[in-house]
Design a protein around this motif. Structure first.
Motif, PDB file in Angstrom:
ATOM      1  N   LYS A 133     -18.566   6.507  -7.864  1.00 15.53           N
ATOM      2  CA  LYS A 133     -17.208   6.993  -7.133  1.00 15.53           C
ATOM      3  C   LYS A 133     -16.129   6.986  -8.123  1.00 15.53           C
ATOM      4  N   GLY A 166     -11.010   7.997  -4.230  1.00 10.74           N
ATOM      5  CA  GLY A 166     -11.181   8.082  -2.563  1.00 10.74           C
ATOM      6  C   GLY A 166      -9.808   8.588  -2.059  1.00 10.74           C
ATOM      7  N   ILE A 167      -9.809   8.934  -1.101  1.00 12.10           N
ATOM      8  CA  ILE A 167      -8.993   9.444  -0.350  1.00 12.10           C
ATOM      9  C   ILE A 167      -8.689   9.001   1.260  1.00 12.10           C
ATOM     10  N   TYR A 187      -2.486   5.570  -8.187  1.00 19.09           N
ATOM     11  CA  TYR A 187      -2.556   5.016  -6.808  1.00 19.09           C
ATOM     12  C   TYR A 187      -1.090   5.831  -6.082  1.00 19.09           C
ATOM     13  N   SER A 221       0.725   8.221  -2.616  1.00 18.50           N
ATOM     14  CA  SER A 221       0.422   8.997  -1.149  1.00 18.50           C
ATOM     15  C   SER A 221       1.502  10.034  -1.032  1.00 18.50           C
ATOM     16  N   ARG A 276      -5.805   0.066   0.501  1.00 22.51           N
ATOM     17  CA  ARG A 276      -6.554   0.194   1.710  1.00 22.51           C
ATOM     18  C   ARG A 276      -7.547   1.132   1.476  1.00 22.51           C
ATOM     19  N   SER A 320       0.996  -1.300  -0.079  1.00 20.79           N
ATOM     20  CA  SER A 320      -0.047  -0.136   0.251  1.00 20.79           C
ATOM     21  C   SER A 320       1.011   1.286  -0.095  1.00 20.79           C
TER      22      SER A 320
HETATM   23  C1  BTN Z   1     -11.594   5.562   0.238  1.00 17.87           C
HETATM   24  O1  BTN Z   1     -12.135   4.578   0.769  1.00 17.87           O
HETATM   25  O2  BTN Z   1     -12.317   6.033  -0.426  1.00 17.87           O
HETATM   26  C2  BTN Z   1     -10.226   5.836   0.265  1.00 17.87           C
HETATM   27  C3  BTN Z   1      -9.393   4.970  -0.746  1.00 17.87           C
HETATM   28  C4  BTN Z   1      -7.894   5.505  -0.670  1.00 17.87           C
HETATM   29  C5  BTN Z   1      -7.070   4.568  -1.824  1.00 17.87           C
HETATM   30  C6  BTN Z   1      -5.657   5.041  -1.766  1.00 17.87           C
HETATM   31  S1  BTN Z   1      -5.016   4.106  -3.262  1.00 17.87           S
HETATM   32  C7  BTN Z   1      -3.364   4.877  -2.738  1.00 17.87           C
HETATM   33  C8  BTN Z   1      -3.089   4.816  -1.117  1.00 17.87           C
HETATM   34  N1  BTN Z   1      -2.751   3.405  -0.647  1.00 17.87           N
HETATM   35  C9  BTN Z   1      -3.735   2.820  -0.168  1.00 17.87           C
HETATM   36  O3  BTN Z   1      -3.491   1.815   0.388  1.00 17.87           O
HETATM   37  N2  BTN Z   1      -4.810   3.725  -0.177  1.00 17.87           N
HETATM   38  C10 BTN Z   1      -4.746   5.044  -0.537  1.00 17.87           C
END
Ligand code: BTN
Length: 255
Positions: free
Chosen positions: A113, A116-117, A64, A66, A48, A20
């Motif tokens: 959708k 997501g964040i 994807y 962060s 996640r 992730s």
């Molecule tokens: C949501 O549930 O709407 C939030 C989703 C967030 C997904 C991003 S993908 C990049 C980053 N790494 C992850 O494991 N999750 C976030």
């Protein structure tokens, strides 16, 4: 995508695969990475979402990433960064077409959708060590997993245009910098409020607030400068909803 990203952006690391990007950004933060590190992955093996959900992360289709920040403000301000990022993502996508935001942080189009964040804060002795803001955007047409196929869509499916993921990332980071500067002037969302509320999918719509203290209904009026959703109850009270699940009639149905 790798070469395009690495040639255009600094303070960025790219992985063909990671568990992730949020988890990897936290690991790199612990190893001393600089403020504003961006972690990007082609695919995630354990992506996640909020509330312990999975985030489907197939390769070759989506974005994807962060962003890791080391802010020096109090921990209670960190959740507002989700809204700052939502505004940045909305601005970047708006170059292509118009999208809405479902409070607090889902980017939606046609009632489905797109992005997501997930913001995660790490603390030490009552102070912020780092905040990781993870963003997942469905970019290319695709078959979604069964459980989200009725509620998820992608940028290309909605707008019918090809979108280069590296361009999108570059634009989001530019807009985040701008929106974050605005946030840092007041340490709240007062400078971004009008823009956020103007594209709030929930606005003036009936919502159900799934508050652990008791579920209630009302009409969403917009967010305040702290990022709380203002919900007018049928008794006429205005309740500020801090967090938790708000379902909106007509947006993904009542889920
Ligand atoms: C949501 O549930 O709407 C939030 C989703 C967030 C997904 C991003 S993908 C990049 C980053 N790494 C992850 O494991 N999750 C976030």
């Amino acid at each position: 995508m790798k070469e395009e990203i690495l040639s255009r952006l600094t303070n960025v690391v790219f992985y063909e695969s990671t568990d992730s990007t949020n988890v990897q950004a936290k690991r790199l933060a612990e190893e001393g990475a600089e403020n504003k590190l961006v972690v990007v992955a082609e695919t995630q093996t354990a992506g996640r979402g909020r509330k312990g959900r999975d985030w489907s992360s197939p390769p070759g289709k989506n974005l994807y990433f962060s962003l890791m920040l080391r802010p020096d403000f109090a921990p209670d301000k960190a959740s507002m960064l989700t809204i700052v990022m939502a505004v940045a993502v909305k601005r970047a996508i708006n170059d292509v077409a118009c999208v809405q935001i479902k409070w607090p942080n889902d980017i939606v189009a046609d009632g489905k959708k797109l992005a997501g964040i997930l913001t995660e804060m790490h603390m030490d002795a009552g102070a912020i060590k780092d905040v990781v803001i993870g963003v997942g955007i469905n970019v290319k047409n695709q078959d979604f997993p069964e459980d989200i196929s009725r509620t998820a869509t992608s940028l290309e499916a909605v707008f019918g245009k090809q979108i280069a993921r590296a361009d999108l990332l570059e634009k989001i980071l530019y807009h985040f910098d701008e929106a974050y500067k605005c946030f840092l002037l007041t340490y709240d969302l007062s400078g971004l409020l009008a823009e956020y509320n103007a594209c709030l999918a929930n606005k003036n719509r009936e919502v159900r607030v799934l508050d652990p203290a008791g579920e209630f209904g009302g009409v969403a009026k917009g967010i305040n400068e702290k990022g709380e959703l203002l919900v007018q109850t049928k008794e006429g009270n205005m309740v500020a909803v801090y967090a938790g699940e708000v379902s909106v009639r007509g947006i993904y149905g009542y889920v």
